[in-house]
Design an enzyme around this catalytic site. Structure first.
Site, PDB file in Angstrom:
ATOM      1  CE  LYS A   1      29.203  66.737 -41.156  1.00 21.75           C
ATOM      2  NZ  LYS A   1      28.362  65.732 -41.735  1.00 21.75           N
ATOM      3  CB  CYS A   2      34.800  67.672 -46.757  1.00 15.86           C
ATOM      4  SG  CYS A   2      35.898  68.097 -48.097  1.00 15.86           S
ATOM      5  N   PRO A   3      37.418  68.985 -45.092  1.00 11.60           N
ATOM      6  CG  PRO A   3      39.467  70.180 -45.288  1.00 11.60           C
ATOM      7  CD  PRO A   3      38.036  70.288 -44.754  1.00 11.60           C
TER       8      PRO A   3
END
Length: 74
Positions: free
Chosen positions: A12-14
């Site tokens: 998942k981001c980042p």
């Protein structure tokens, strides 16, 4: 010109951007990094990343929930 593939599926981001940034730091101008990601925000994140860093987003596509983002080193 070299090309590499970076699989960041499941992250998942980042993390996808951070891993791509690290990979691009090891590459030369004109090299191409193909990133495989499943984070729904990845296309927009990579578009912004390329705009900010000067790298070129050559292609962004999605198939079966996996985004393929092709980035050329500036």
């Amino acid at each position: 010109m070299n090309s590499e593939t970076l699989d960041v599926t499941g992250l998942k981001c980042p993390l996808p951007i951070l891993r791509a940034k690290k990979a691009l730091a090891q590459m030369q101008q004109g090299d191409v990094l193909t990133v495989l990601a499943t984070d729904g925000g990845a296309p927009g994140d990579f578009e912004a990343f390329c705009r900010q860093t000067g790298h070129v987003l050559l292609d962004a596509s999605e198939q079966d929930g996996v985004f393929t983002l092709v980035v050329q080193h500036k």
